[in-house]
Structures are given as structure tokens and as C-alpha cells.
Write an enzyme that holds these catalytic residues in place. Structure first.
Site, PDB file in Angstrom:
ATOM      1  N   TYR A   1     -14.253  75.224 -19.457  1.00  0.00           N
ATOM      2  CA  TYR A   1     -14.170  74.361 -20.634  1.00  0.00           C
ATOM      3  C   TYR A   1     -13.283  75.011 -21.688  1.00  0.00           C
ATOM      4  O   TYR A   1     -12.481  74.333 -22.338  1.00  0.00           O
ATOM      5  CB  TYR A   1     -15.573  74.079 -21.196  1.00  0.00           C
ATOM      6  CG  TYR A   1     -16.428  73.300 -20.236  1.00  0.00           C
ATOM      7  CD1 TYR A   1     -16.299  71.919 -20.117  1.00  0.00           C
ATOM      8  CD2 TYR A   1     -17.363  73.938 -19.430  1.00  0.00           C
ATOM      9  CE1 TYR A   1     -17.070  71.196 -19.230  1.00  0.00           C
ATOM     10  CE2 TYR A   1     -18.148  73.223 -18.530  1.00  0.00           C
ATOM     11  CZ  TYR A   1     -17.993  71.862 -18.435  1.00  0.00           C
ATOM     12  OH  TYR A   1     -18.755  71.142 -17.547  1.00  0.00           O
TER      13      TYR A   1
ATOM     14  N   CYS B   1     -13.141  65.438 -13.474  1.00  0.00           N
ATOM     15  CA  CYS B   1     -14.007  66.224 -14.355  1.00  0.00           C
ATOM     16  C   CYS B   1     -14.862  67.216 -13.571  1.00  0.00           C
ATOM     17  O   CYS B   1     -15.359  68.189 -14.136  1.00  0.00           O
ATOM     18  CB  CYS B   1     -14.858  65.312 -15.224  1.00  0.00           C
ATOM     19  SG  CYS B   1     -15.802  64.088 -14.316  1.00  0.00           S
ATOM     20  N   HIS B   2     -15.016  67.003 -12.273  1.00  0.00           N
ATOM     21  CA  HIS B   2     -15.792  67.930 -11.448  1.00  0.00           C
ATOM     22  C   HIS B   2     -15.096  69.284 -11.320  1.00  0.00           C
ATOM     23  O   HIS B   2     -15.730  70.260 -10.929  1.00  0.00           O
ATOM     24  CB  HIS B   2     -16.063  67.329 -10.053  1.00  0.00           C
ATOM     25  CG  HIS B   2     -14.836  67.017  -9.269  1.00  0.00           C
ATOM     26  ND1 HIS B   2     -14.123  65.842  -9.446  1.00  0.00           N
ATOM     27  CD2 HIS B   2     -14.176  67.718  -8.306  1.00  0.00           C
ATOM     28  CE1 HIS B   2     -13.079  65.845  -8.618  1.00  0.00           C
ATOM     29  NE2 HIS B   2     -13.096  66.961  -7.917  1.00  0.00           N
TER      30      HIS B   2
ATOM     31  N   ASN C   1     -16.417  61.218 -19.254  1.00  0.00           N
ATOM     32  CA  ASN C   1     -15.289  60.697 -18.489  1.00  0.00           C
ATOM     33  C   ASN C   1     -15.742  59.449 -17.729  1.00  0.00           C
ATOM     34  O   ASN C   1     -16.637  59.530 -16.898  1.00  0.00           O
ATOM     35  CB  ASN C   1     -14.799  61.773 -17.511  1.00  0.00           C
ATOM     36  CG  ASN C   1     -13.797  61.268 -16.512  1.00  0.00           C
ATOM     37  OD1 ASN C   1     -13.131  60.252 -16.716  1.00  0.00           O
ATOM     38  ND2 ASN C   1     -13.683  61.976 -15.406  1.00  0.00           N
TER      39      ASN C   1
ATOM     40  N   GLU D   1     -12.890  70.189  -1.723  1.00  0.00           N
ATOM     41  CA  GLU D   1     -11.532  70.491  -2.185  1.00  0.00           C
ATOM     42  C   GLU D   1     -11.141  71.935  -1.884  1.00  0.00           C
ATOM     43  O   GLU D   1      -9.983  72.215  -1.588  1.00  0.00           O
ATOM     44  CB  GLU D   1     -11.393  70.185  -3.674  1.00  0.00           C
ATOM     45  CG  GLU D   1     -11.422  68.705  -3.967  1.00  0.00           C
ATOM     46  CD  GLU D   1     -11.108  68.362  -5.413  1.00  0.00           C
ATOM     47  OE1 GLU D   1     -10.755  69.279  -6.202  1.00  0.00           O
ATOM     48  OE2 GLU D   1     -11.195  67.173  -5.757  1.00  0.00           O
TER      49      GLU D   1
END
Length: 174
Positions: free
Chosen positions: A98, A129-130, A121, A156
Site C-alpha cells: 500500500y 486490487c488483489h 475497487n 499469477e
């Protein structure tokens, strides 16, 4: 007058509700997501405006897509939209804190505000946002549940080389 429509797509992370205003994506919500609007605000159910979004999401979950190319119209404050635009710059398979995201938007002391904007979001997964984590790399809040965040990041991290497997059960208390 704005025409709002929605459709629901089954996915490895559960049902996804896609919402559009005049054919442009304004929302992608998971079931039981924090800050999910009431369903009556989504408009009429109509899959027609969502062909490209559905195709791209299916390619993502199959491990064949790492970026999305869709017109988006998230509704939020100017600051929220600035944060959401910065989220789009986080590469597939990578994470930022963040604080790092706050620095990227030129607001280095606004990590908490960035976290709040990130949590609101309205277009999850596509606006990733993950990919935002705590300063120590720990997984912190996720509107769709930490089990989903963990699952998306693991998928990912393996570079999407294989289709996303089924979602594990939520951790107790998350």
C-alpha cells in the site's frame, strides 16, 4: 438516461457479477464481497454487452491472458480513480505494498487512504486490487475474502501457465 445491465459468469473463484452502464464495464463483483452494491442497482440481466469481458476473463483463468483490454468506467472519487488507475500498472504476477502504491501516485503519506480506495475497487480482478499487500508482504484485507486473494496471487505467481484450479474453502475467520 443511463442503461444498466448485468450478467453472472461462473469462474474458479466463484460467480462473478459483471455490471455495465451503457455497455461499458462499471463493476465486477464476487459473491459475498464487501462493498458489493445491492443487486437491484445492477439493472436488467443481459449478457449481450459483456462478450469481450467474458472472453478475456475466461482466457485469464485459463492461463492465456495476463492483461485486459476493455473500456472501463469505475465510479468513485477522483482519488479512488487515481488509485484504481495505478492498480492497472501493477504487472501480472507481481505485488506492491500500500505504501509503494501511495508513492507511485505521488502521495507517500497516504497508504491508509490508498488501502481504503483499494478496498472499494468496483472492478475486481480486471483492476487487480488483489496485487496489493501489506508492507511486510503479508496478505491483508481483500473484499472478496483472503482465500480468493491467496488463490489469485498463487495462480499469477505460477505465471498462469496452467488453468486456475478450484477455489479452496475460506479460512475460518476470513
Amino acid at each position: 438516461m443511463t442503461t444498466r445491465t448485468y450478467t453472472v459468469l461462473d469462474s474458479p473463484v466463484g460467480p462473478l457479477t459483471l455490471v455495465a452502464a451503457d455497455g461499458v464495464l462499471t463493476g465486477l463483483y464476487m459473491d459475498r464481497q464487501r462493498y458489493r452494491p445491492e443487486e437491484h442497482t445492477f439493472g436488467e440481466r443481459d449478457p449481450a454487452p459483456f462478450g469481450a469481458a467474458i472472453d478475456q476473463l475466461e482466457e485469464y483463468f485459463a492461463g492465456r491472458r495476463t492483461t485486459f483490454d476493455l473500456p472501463l468506467a469505475p465510479v468513485g472519487t477522483p482519488f479512488q480513480r487515481q488509485v484504481w488507475a495505478a492498480l492497472l500498472e501493477i504487472p501480472f504476477g507481481e505485488t506492491v505494498s500500500y505504501g509503494e502504491l501511495a508513492e507511485r501516485i505521488g502521495r507517500p503519506t497516504a497508504a491508509r487512504a490508498v488501502g481504503l480506495a483499494n478496498g472499494k475497487n468496483p472492478i475486481g480482478i480486471i483492476v487487480p486490487c488483489h496485487r496489493v499487500v501489506g508492507s511486510t508482504g503479508d496478505l491483508t484485507g481483500y473484499g472478496g475474502g483472503l482465500h480468493r486473494k491467496r488463490h489469485l496471487l498463487a495462480f499469477e505467481r505460477h505465471a498462469g501457465t496452467e488453468p486456475m484450479g478450484p477455489l479452496p474453502a475460506p479460512d475460518p475467520g476470513n
